[in-house]
Design an enzyme around this catalytic site. Structure first.
Site, mmCIF file in Angstrom:
data_model
loop_
_atom_site.group_PDB
_atom_site.id
_atom_site.type_symbol
_atom_site.label_atom_id
_atom_site.label_comp_id
_atom_site.label_asym_id
_atom_site.label_seq_id
_atom_site.Cartn_x
_atom_site.Cartn_y
_atom_site.Cartn_z
ATOM 1 N N TYR A 214 0.857 -1.187 0.000
ATOM 2 C CA TYR A 214 0.000 0.000 0.000
ATOM 3 C C TYR A 214 0.889 1.232 0.000
ATOM 4 O O TYR A 214 1.844 1.316 0.767
ATOM 5 C CB TYR A 214 -0.894 -0.010 1.246
ATOM 6 N N ASP B 52 9.292 2.695 -0.307
ATOM 7 C CA ASP B 52 8.263 3.349 0.497
ATOM 8 C C ASP B 52 8.447 2.899 1.936
ATOM 9 O O ASP B 52 8.078 1.782 2.306
ATOM 10 C CB ASP B 52 6.864 2.977 -0.022
ATOM 11 N N LYS C 293 4.428 8.807 8.901
ATOM 12 C CA LYS C 293 4.230 8.223 10.233
ATOM 13 C C LYS C 293 5.269 8.716 11.270
ATOM 14 O O LYS C 293 5.168 9.849 11.697
ATOM 15 C CB LYS C 293 4.122 6.711 10.109
HETATM 16 C C1 LIG Z 1 0.463 4.613 5.800
HETATM 17 C C2 LIG Z 1 1.187 4.365 4.551
HETATM 18 C C3 LIG Z 1 1.080 5.228 3.445
HETATM 19 C C4 LIG Z 1 0.089 6.354 3.403
HETATM 20 O O1 LIG Z 1 0.362 7.331 4.335
HETATM 21 P P1 LIG Z 1 -0.824 8.337 4.754
HETATM 22 O O2 LIG Z 1 -0.141 9.284 5.694
HETATM 23 O O3 LIG Z 1 -1.876 7.504 5.393
HETATM 24 O O4 LIG Z 1 -1.287 9.004 3.522
HETATM 25 C C5 LIG Z 1 1.889 5.007 2.353
HETATM 26 N N1 LIG Z 1 2.753 3.984 2.334
HETATM 27 C C6 LIG Z 1 2.885 3.136 3.358
HETATM 28 C C7 LIG Z 1 3.879 2.033 3.287
HETATM 29 C C8 LIG Z 1 2.093 3.284 4.501
HETATM 30 O O5 LIG Z 1 2.195 2.399 5.491
#
Ligand SMILES: *Cc1c(COP(=O)(O)O)cnc(C)c1O
Length: 418
Positions: free
Chosen positions: A136, A229, A257
């Site tokens: 994701y 990511d 995060k």
């Molecule tokens: C949480 C997450 C996102 C999205 O971040 P948001 O701040 O919710 O937009 C993208 N990539 C990864 C791997 C994530 O865990």
């Protein structure tokens, strides 16, 4: 409260998984948190294994971070002009990564990956990208993609409202399967690969070391930009995220995060030759009214500084996660329940499954009905696990051995009922 919320907010929530749809039951509405615990508006206390979905590695209301936020608020919450704290946070982050020269701050992980991909496409001059099933990367159009007929095909939109024309440039490969990546490269005109090197959105599935190494090589071979990511794994799996574990250098790394210490922050950083294509130095447009917001930057700076001052925490967080998981596995086996798990630093993920999954197809063979039962029962006992079998759990520094033991003992009590 959820009924009242639903009158005004779509589904009663501002992010879907909070609605508990996949586990059933009603979500508690949270009033406050302290350390490893949260309290709902009815006064129930929970041990929090979600920690705002990762950001709060020092738990709720950490004093250092709280003070930094309050100090910043007093000076003014937003200017839309450059501030010193942005520079400080940029320096602290880049210092950790020898292969990342420049950074840009945004407001969410979604923005970070979306912008990183735009930049990678501009740099490579190619439209097609590869993403992996089960990873994701936020909710931007070209990343909301499901597998077409089988892996290694052009993707189809996984949500209404996303035009096919957008997702046809996204090819889907299979996690931990380098051949599927090579197939994608042969099929499309691929200029960019995006991956969670430690996948945290299909529960927790770390990439195999040789797979990531080969992925780096394949990208080099085709001249494609490799994006890691690390919105979740950054500062969570280890101080340097996946870099601590694999030592593999991506061309662009995205953060979110933990980097905001609980405030809305995302970032993407990369090699100078790529990053300098970004506006105002280069032609690739990207902007944000609240990007680099001083309150959010202050929370991030306090968090990253504290992590750098206490790098030993990752070992003890990992020990706690391992203790929790290994004991839960033992109890499961005693009760005839299939259970397998992964732990990476402060992150843990488990599967009600006889195999330890290595890709999304395998993750999908796990027993999610059993997870829902597990979730309901643990919640009633005061343990707040993610309301979906597809999420990662998090240990925070204020969690004590006693908290872990209480969780284990409670699981022992409920294991026969799930
Ligand atoms: C949480 C997450 C996102 C999205 O971040 P948001 O701040 O919710 O937009 C993208 N990539 C990864 C791997 C994530 O865990």
């Amino acid at each position: 409260m959820i009924k009242e919320a639903q009158k005004y907010i779509v589904g009663g929530v501002n992010s879907p998984v909070r609605a508990f749809k996949s586990v059933g039951g009603e979500p508690p509405f949270i009033e406050r948190g302290k350390g490893a615990y949260i309290w709902d508006i009815e006064g129930n206390r929970y041990l929090d294994y979600i920690q705002s979905w990762g950001p709060l590695i020092f738990g709720h209301c950490d004093e250092t971070i709280e003070e930094a936020i309050i100090e910043a608020v007093k000076k003014g919450v937003s200017f839309g002009a450059p501030t010193k704290v942005e520079v400080e946070l940029a320096k602290e982050v880049l210092e950790l990564f020898p292969h990342l020269d420049l950074i840009r701050f945004v407001n969410s992980g979604t923005e970070a990956t979306m912008s990183a991909i735009r930049l990678a496409r501009a740099y490579s001059g190619k439209d097609d990208i590869i993403k992996f099933e089960g990873c994701y990367h936020g909710h931007s159009d070209s990343l909301l993609v499901s597998a077409g007929s089988g892996a290694a095909t052009f993707g189809v939109p996984s949500s209404p409202g996303v035009p096919k024309d957008f997702t046809k440039h996204t090819l889907l490969a299979k996690y931990n399967d380098i051949n599927s990546v090579k197939e994608c490269f042969e099929k499309g005109d691929v200029g960019c690969v995006i991956i969670e090197p430690i996948a945290g959105n299909m529960s927790l599935v770390p990439a195999k070391k040789e797979f990531l190494a080969e992925l780096r090589e394949v990208c080099n071979h085709y001249g494609a930009v490799l994006i890691f990511d690390e919105v979740m794994s950054g500062f969570r799996a280890g101080l340097r995220g996946s870099y601590d574990i694999y030592g593999i250098k991506a061309d662009i790394v995205t953060f979110g995060k933990v980097i905001g210490g609980g405030m809305p922050v995302g970032a993407f950083a990369g090699k100078k030759e790529i990053m300098q294509l970004l506006s105002p130095v280069g032609p690739v447009y990207q902007a944000g009214t609240l990007s680099g917001n001083p309150v959010a930057m202050s929370a991030g700076l306090a968090t990253i500084k504290k992590l750098k001052q206490n790098p030993e925490i990752y070992k003890s967080l990992e020990e706690k996660a391992k203790k929790l998981m290994s004991e839960m596995k033992k109890i499961s086996q005693e009760n005839g329940v299939d259970f397998n798990y992964n732990v990476v630093g402060s992150m843990f993920g488990f599967f009600f499954n006889s195999i330890l999954p290595e890709n999304f197809d395998e993750v999908n063979t796990s027993d999610t009905k059993r997870y829902a039962k597990f979730h309901n029962k643990m919640l009633k006992e005061g343990f707040y696990f993610a309301p979906s079998a597809y999420e990662t759990g998090f240990i925070c520094t204020p969690m004590k051995d006693e908290d872990i033991e209480n969780t284990i003992n409670t699981y022992k009590k409920i294991a026969k009922e799930i």
